[in-house]
Design a protein around this motif. Structure first.
Motif, PDB file in Angstrom:
ATOM      1  N   ASN A 257       0.852  -1.178   0.000  1.00 26.61           N
ATOM      2  CA  ASN A 257       0.000   0.000   0.000  1.00 26.61           C
ATOM      3  C   ASN A 257       0.894   1.236   0.000  1.00 26.61           C
ATOM      4  O   ASN A 257       1.551   1.546   0.977  1.00 26.61           O
ATOM      5  CB  ASN A 257      -0.880  -0.041   1.257  1.00 26.61           C
ATOM      6  N   LEU A 258       0.926   1.936  -1.160  1.00 22.17           N
ATOM      7  CA  LEU A 258       1.892   3.010  -1.332  1.00 22.17           C
ATOM      8  C   LEU A 258       1.547   4.253  -0.518  1.00 22.17           C
ATOM      9  O   LEU A 258       2.341   5.186  -0.438  1.00 22.17           O
ATOM     10  CB  LEU A 258       2.028   3.372  -2.808  1.00 22.17           C
ATOM     11  N   ASN A 259       0.357   4.291   0.106  1.00 18.85           N
ATOM     12  CA  ASN A 259       0.003   5.431   0.940  1.00 18.85           C
ATOM     13  C   ASN A 259       0.632   5.349   2.321  1.00 18.85           C
ATOM     14  O   ASN A 259       0.687   6.346   3.027  1.00 18.85           O
ATOM     15  CB  ASN A 259      -1.515   5.523   1.095  1.00 18.85           C
ATOM     16  N   ILE A 260       1.061   4.136   2.702  1.00 18.57           N
ATOM     17  CA  ILE A 260       1.690   3.992   4.015  1.00 18.57           C
ATOM     18  C   ILE A 260       3.186   4.112   3.832  1.00 18.57           C
ATOM     19  O   ILE A 260       3.778   3.321   3.096  1.00 18.57           O
ATOM     20  CB  ILE A 260       1.356   2.621   4.646  1.00 18.57           C
ATOM     21  N   PRO A 261       3.826   5.084   4.463  1.00 14.12           N
ATOM     22  CA  PRO A 261       5.268   5.205   4.272  1.00 14.12           C
ATOM     23  C   PRO A 261       6.017   4.076   4.992  1.00 14.12           C
ATOM     24  O   PRO A 261       5.842   3.876   6.187  1.00 14.12           O
ATOM     25  CB  PRO A 261       5.593   6.562   4.900  1.00 14.12           C
ATOM     26  N   THR A 262       6.787   3.329   4.215  1.00 11.36           N
ATOM     27  CA  THR A 262       7.718   2.365   4.787  1.00 11.36           C
ATOM     28  C   THR A 262       9.019   2.567   4.041  1.00 11.36           C
ATOM     29  O   THR A 262       9.078   3.337   3.072  1.00 11.36           O
ATOM     30  CB  THR A 262       7.244   0.914   4.578  1.00 11.36           C
ATOM     31  N   LEU A 263      10.066   1.868   4.452  1.00  9.87           N
ATOM     32  CA  LEU A 263      11.319   1.991   3.715  1.00  9.87           C
ATOM     33  C   LEU A 263      11.097   1.571   2.267  1.00  9.87           C
ATOM     34  O   LEU A 263      11.631   2.177   1.333  1.00  9.87           O
ATOM     35  CB  LEU A 263      12.401   1.125   4.365  1.00  9.87           C
ATOM     36  N   GLY A 264      10.274   0.550   2.073  1.00 14.43           N
ATOM     37  CA  GLY A 264      10.015   0.054   0.722  1.00 14.43           C
ATOM     38  C   GLY A 264       9.237   1.053  -0.118  1.00 14.43           C
ATOM     39  O   GLY A 264       9.607   1.343  -1.266  1.00 14.43           O
ATOM     40  N   THR A 265       8.151   1.617   0.437  1.00 15.05           N
ATOM     41  CA  THR A 265       7.354   2.546  -0.372  1.00 15.05           C
ATOM     42  C   THR A 265       8.130   3.831  -0.639  1.00 15.05           C
ATOM     43  O   THR A 265       7.993   4.430  -1.706  1.00 15.05           O
ATOM     44  CB  THR A 265       6.013   2.878   0.315  1.00 15.05           C
ATOM     45  N   MET A 266       8.963   4.256   0.295  1.00 14.26           N
ATOM     46  CA  MET A 266       9.793   5.436   0.030  1.00 14.26           C
ATOM     47  C   MET A 266      10.671   5.204  -1.181  1.00 14.26           C
ATOM     48  O   MET A 266      10.810   6.056  -2.071  1.00 14.26           O
ATOM     49  CB  MET A 266      10.691   5.752   1.241  1.00 14.26           C
ATOM     50  N   LEU A 267      11.264   4.020  -1.217  1.00 12.04           N
ATOM     51  CA  LEU A 267      12.111   3.677  -2.357  1.00 12.04           C
ATOM     52  C   LEU A 267      11.293   3.640  -3.633  1.00 12.04           C
ATOM     53  O   LEU A 267      11.712   4.131  -4.689  1.00 12.04           O
ATOM     54  CB  LEU A 267      12.753   2.306  -2.131  1.00 12.04           C
ATOM     55  N   ASN A 268      10.097   3.066  -3.527  1.00 14.87           N
ATOM     56  CA  ASN A 268       9.231   2.977  -4.692  1.00 14.87           C
ATOM     57  C   ASN A 268       8.950   4.368  -5.276  1.00 14.87           C
ATOM     58  O   ASN A 268       9.082   4.605  -6.474  1.00 14.87           O
ATOM     59  CB  ASN A 268       7.927   2.279  -4.293  1.00 14.87           C
ATOM     60  N   TRP A 269       8.577   5.320  -4.407  1.00 12.11           N
ATOM     61  CA  TRP A 269       8.292   6.685  -4.871  1.00 12.11           C
ATOM     62  C   TRP A 269       9.529   7.333  -5.478  1.00 12.11           C
ATOM     63  O   TRP A 269       9.464   7.976  -6.519  1.00 12.11           O
ATOM     64  CB  TRP A 269       7.763   7.553  -3.732  1.00 12.11           C
ATOM     65  N   ALA A 270      10.672   7.118  -4.805  1.00 10.96           N
ATOM     66  CA  ALA A 270      11.900   7.728  -5.293  1.00 10.96           C
ATOM     67  C   ALA A 270      12.231   7.208  -6.682  1.00 10.96           C
ATOM     68  O   ALA A 270      12.652   7.961  -7.576  1.00 10.96           O
ATOM     69  CB  ALA A 270      13.049   7.429  -4.324  1.00 10.96           C
ATOM     70  N   LEU A 271      12.015   5.880  -6.868  1.00  6.58           N
ATOM     71  CA  LEU A 271      12.302   5.328  -8.188  1.00  6.58           C
ATOM     72  C   LEU A 271      11.267   5.797  -9.214  1.00  6.58           C
ATOM     73  O   LEU A 271      11.581   6.072 -10.365  1.00  6.58           O
ATOM     74  CB  LEU A 271      12.305   3.788  -8.112  1.00  6.58           C
TER      75      LEU A 271
END
Lengths: 283, 332, 321
Positions: A220-234
């Motif tokens: 769930n990209l609305n919840i900030p995790t280390l993984g989703t942060m990376l996803n947004w950055a990419l």
């Protein structure tokens, strides 16, 4: 206290302990965040790190430092859920299989071994797609927990198998002790070190998997995790556009976390292993 | 003991301790504490003592294998090599290695750990002997091994099987044959028969005696079983808390023990045809890390005197072969 | 005659292998014996002779393949636990593994008293425990709050006996109780067995390979070989005048603590253990010095001579005469 003093003699333990304390403080800071992590455009976009925004801001208009505090906290929550729940399963399965033996053992170990041989990653991808609607920290943690116990249950089982053959088991039975009490009182203390060190391993495994699933967009990209942060950055091609502060923050944080957890687990298991302990405390 | 017998192994006030650092506190385990021994050629020397008296450490020290945390604190260890006395503690690691198997060999208690479980017995033989026999080929090695095995009455096909196919007794005998294969002058056995059943034990003891007769070498054997000592040893040293408290020919030890500890040990042994009450030694053996002052046996000794609590008695030579370290004897 | 425990044709078979190839090993083969009240009965033999399996069957830790066990003349059903219903307790070989190294020793005592409802108040509990510990030469004070590592092997073995005594058992099963105790302390344990028998009337099933202590302490003895009792009778008769060739061999193989009694003759050692179990006829026939043709095919019957039971063809004629 003696134990801690001995552990701190190992530089790896000391360093990883300090790093983890730092990460824990960071996670705790999230409660004082001035921004809601789910809201966009609360700060100017794509600012470089400066006094006002310590780690800069991203293309979504979020403050990276405060976002990272949430990410660390949420990643830790996922890994803790996964680690603790899978420990409970591993202990239950391992103890029952080891103590009962026979067909119970065979069935439980068949399930465990199946989990060990099937390619888990594909299952996670499939499950994550199916659970998209309800995906949050708890579901992700539980999903990882349900598949992360097999190896540790085997370890606990083999430990119980050997403990069961020791005479003190018979002494306890002859003293009229019931099965549940026997397992809890006689066997648990022996398995505690193992449970603790596998907990750490399981946590870093869970963090890694969370990052992987998020990068391929299954979290769930609305919840900030280390993984989703990376996803947004990419997603915003931060590397190409030279926004290094954005991609580097989650990368460095996860690296720190992996190394710290790994060293912690190595150091503790070396300490718990009598053979290596002698080498370490020195002759 | 005839006069002509040469001393083959001699120790001079040997001290070997374990120095441990446990949670910041230094702990010294005095496992071999001032041991002076003279062991002759062509004899079986028995060392008797209870668990935790330091007898295994003494054997390791005599085998010249001292690995940390064990340390040689003081004293000398001499082997007689080519009629020359050599202080072996000063030798290099390579020279020490050369002495093993060829000059001095070791028979362990558990024979399963000697053999690699996944290779045949002859593979282990090849490894052990091959590293010591320079310039000889495999056939030569196997010839030596086969000869020894046949001489000792073992079936000749034992070389071609895996360790688990042999019974415990057979495995132990193969281990002993391996230790004897290069005609060592000294063989050291650490409880070589303890884990075995009585009938098998008898067979193994028989074999040890055969080897000794054939090679005319020296066997140093540690066991806690006085019955085994009575059967094999020519001389016996009684070890207590890291010290040899009494040493004498086997008959003397059993018939006229002088040290109170030896007396207790001998008198507590049950015998067939005699149901009279036998008493244990009172108290418990001391910890080697925390020895009592004076004579280490004094807290358990029924004849204890003031001096026993303060000072360790010197070793008294009662007659040519009988040595005792006890104040009772010293003062008499 | 009063029989505290009677084993009637006990059989234990283990099957090894898988569905396709199965091998059945009879570890305990038609073993019958009884133990009288206030008696020390020895079951002696080498490792793998079935003596420990027999003990486990009596305790209920192994299922009985066939045969019956009677406690005080009452048949024991397979689901009853002998230590709960019949006052049977046990002590083990290795005193260091008898107690969990992570638990205080006295916790076993408190737990036993609690589980068996032996005392009501805390004071009664401690009195009860103290009373039992005094029987083995210790006091509650010596044990309270200590971990197993704080005791010597001999002390732990005595503590283990005191724990077994808590429930006032009629029978204690002692599996090689002295083989791992230091030589200088061994007799204190063995003497304790005598004291328990003479003063408390406790019976002891003493399982050992050490015939010398067996002779010293016990009243009657059964020599087991490869799952069968080959000779049974009083220790004087069996050990001073062994009739079965195996009993003779075993008796002569005990290293005597007397340099004048060294062995002069040589022994033949067993073939593979497994082969002896599978042997038809007498299982000792392969290395018996007095073997006859009949031994290799026919299982010898139990022959009674002077109150001694011998399982050997040598005595068939004597029995008929």
């Amino acid at each position: 206290m003696k134990v801690l003093r001995d552990l701190f003699r190992d530089y790896r333990f000391t360093i990883s302990f300090i790093v983890l304390v730092f990460i824990a403080i960071m996670a705790f800071l999230s409660f004082f965040s001035p921004y809601d992590p789910t809201l966009w455009n609360v700060v100017p976009r794509d600012m470089k790190p400066a006094a006002e925004y310590v780690l800069g801001t991203d293309s979504n208009g979020q403050d990276i430092f405060w976002q990272a505090t949430f990410a660390v906290r949420n990643s830790l929550i996922i890994s803790l859920i996964s680690g603790l729940v899978s420990r409970v399963i591993a202990i239950l399965v391992g103890m029952i299989a080891g103590y009962k033996g026979g067909n119970v053992d065979r069935v439980l170990m068949f399930i465990g071994d199946s989990l060990l041989v099937i390619p888990l990653f594909l299952i996670f991808v499939m499950l994550a797609m199916m659970l998209r609607e309800v995906m949050n920290l708890v579901t992700l943690g539980l999903m990882l927990a349900l598949f992360g116990w097999a190896w540790d249950a085997r370890l606990i089982r083999s430990m119980v198998l050997s403990l069961r053959e020791r005479d003190f088991t018979t002494t306890a039975i002859l003293s009229g002790t019931g099965t549940l009490k026997l397992v809890l009182k006689e066997y648990m203390p022996f398995t505690m070190p193992l449970i603790f060190s596998t907990l750490i391993n399981n946590m870093s495994w869970a963090i890694g998997l969370e990052i992987t699933l998020a990068i391929i967009g299954l979290a769930n990209l609305n919840i900030p995790t280390l993984g989703t942060m990376l996803n947004w950055a990419l997603f915003y091609q931060s590397i190409l556009l030279g926004r290094w502060w954005w991609i580097l923050t989650p990368v460095v944080l996860s690296l720190l976390m992996f190394i710290a957890l790994y060293w912690l687990s190595v150091s503790i298991s070396e300490y718990l292993d009598p053979r290596t302990r002698i080498q370490r405390v020195g002759a | 003991m005839s006069e002509e017998k040469q001393v083959v192994l001699r120790t001079d006030h040997l001290k070997s301790f374990y120095v441990l650092d446990m949670q910041g506190t230094r702990k010294i385990v005095k496992a071999v504490n001032d041991v002076t021994l003279e062991i002759y050629e062509d004899e079986i020397y028995g060392i008797a003592g209870e668990s935790g008296c330091g007898k295994t450490t003494l054997l390791k020290t005599l085998f010249n294998e001292i690995v940390p945390p064990q340390r040689l604190i003081d004293g000398k260890l001499y082997y007689r090599i080519n009629s020359e006395e050599v202080d072996v503690t000063t030798l290099s690691a390579e020279e020490k290695r050369r002495l093993r198997m060829e000059y001095i060999s070791y028979i362990p208690q558990g024979s399963m750990s000697v053999f690699n479980p996944v290779i045949k017995i002859k593979g282990t033989y090849e490894d052990f002997i091959g590293s010591h026999v320079d310039g000889k080929n495999r056939e030569e090695i196997f010839r030596i091994a086969r000869e020894r095995i046949l001489e000792l009455g073992l079936p000749k096909n034992v070389l071609d099987v895996y360790p688990h196919q042999l019974s415990g007794g057979m495995r132990q005998r193969v281990t002993i044959a391996l230790a004897a294969s290069l005609d060592p002058r000294i063989m050291i056995g650490d409880e070589p028969t303890t884990a075995l059943d009585v009938v098998v034990q008898r067979g193994v003891i028989q074999m040890l005696k055969d080897i000794q007769k054939k090679l005319k070498n020296t066997i140093i054997m540690v066991t806690h079983d006085m019955g085994v000592h009575a059967n094999v040893a020519d001389r016996i040293g009684i070890m207590y808390a890291g010290k040899i408290v009494e040493e004498a020919p086997t008959e003397t030890i059993f018939e006229e023990p002088r040290h109170p500890y030896t007396q207790f040990l001998i008198n507590s042994l049950p015998k067939f045809g005699d149901k009279s009450t036998r008493e244990s030694v009172p108290g418990s053996p001391p910890s080697l890390a925390d020895l009592p002052t004076g004579c280490p046996f004094h807290p358990r000794c029924p004849h204890v005197k003031d001096i026993c609590r303060q000072q360790m008695p010197e070793t008294t030579q009662l007659d040519k072969n009988h040595k005792v370290a006890c104040w009772l004897v010293e003062e008499a | 005659m009063d029989k505290l425990l009677e084993a009637n044709e006990l059989i234990k078979r283990y099957s090894q292998g898988n569905v396709i190839s199965r091998a059945v090993l009879t570890a305990v083969d038609n073993v019958s014996f009884y133990i009288k009240p206030a008696e020390i009965f020895t079951l002696a033999g080498e490792s793998g002779c079935g003596k420990t399996t027999t003990a486990k069957m009596i305790l209920g830790f192994e299922d009985i393949t066939d045969g019956e066990l009677y406690h005080n003349g009452k048949l024991q059903s397979p689901h009853e636990k002998a230590w709960l219903t019949e006052g049977v307790q046990a002590i083990f070989q290795d005193p260091f593994s008898t107690f969990n190294p992570m638990r205080r020793v006295d916790s076993y005592f408190h737990e036993t008293v609690q589980n068996f409802k032996l005392a009501k108040t805390k004071k009664d509990t401690i009195d009860w425990i103290d009373q039992k510990l005094r029987l083995v030469g210790l006091t509650y004070h010596d044990v309270a709050g200590k971990y197993p590592s704080e005791f010597s092997g001999g002390q732990l073995q005595r503590i283990s006996i005191a724990r077994a005594l808590l429930t006032d058992p009629q029978l204690i099963i002692a599996d090689e109780p002295v083989s791992m105790v230091d030589a200088s302390l061994r007799m204190s344990i063995v003497n304790l067995f005598k004291k328990l028998r003479d003063e408390l009337g406790v019976s002891i099933l003493y399982i050992t390979h050490d015939l010398a202590t067996a002779y010293y302490v016990s009243d009657r003895i059964a020599i087991m070989f490869r799952g069968k009792i080959v000779e049974m009778g009083t220790v004087e008769q069996v050990l001073m005048n062994p009739r079965h060739p195996y009993s003779k061999l075993l008796r002569d193989s005990i290293p005597q603590a007397d340099p004048k009694l060294r062995w002069s003759d040589t022994v033949t050692l067993a073939e593979l253990e497994h082969e002896e179990y599978m042997r038809q006829g007498c299982r000792f026939a392969g290395r018996c010095p007095l073997v006859m043709d009949v031994c290799k095919t026919v299982v010898p019957p139990d022959i009674a001579i002077d109150d001694v039971l011998v399982k050997c063809h040598l005595y068939t004629e004597e029995a008929e005469a």
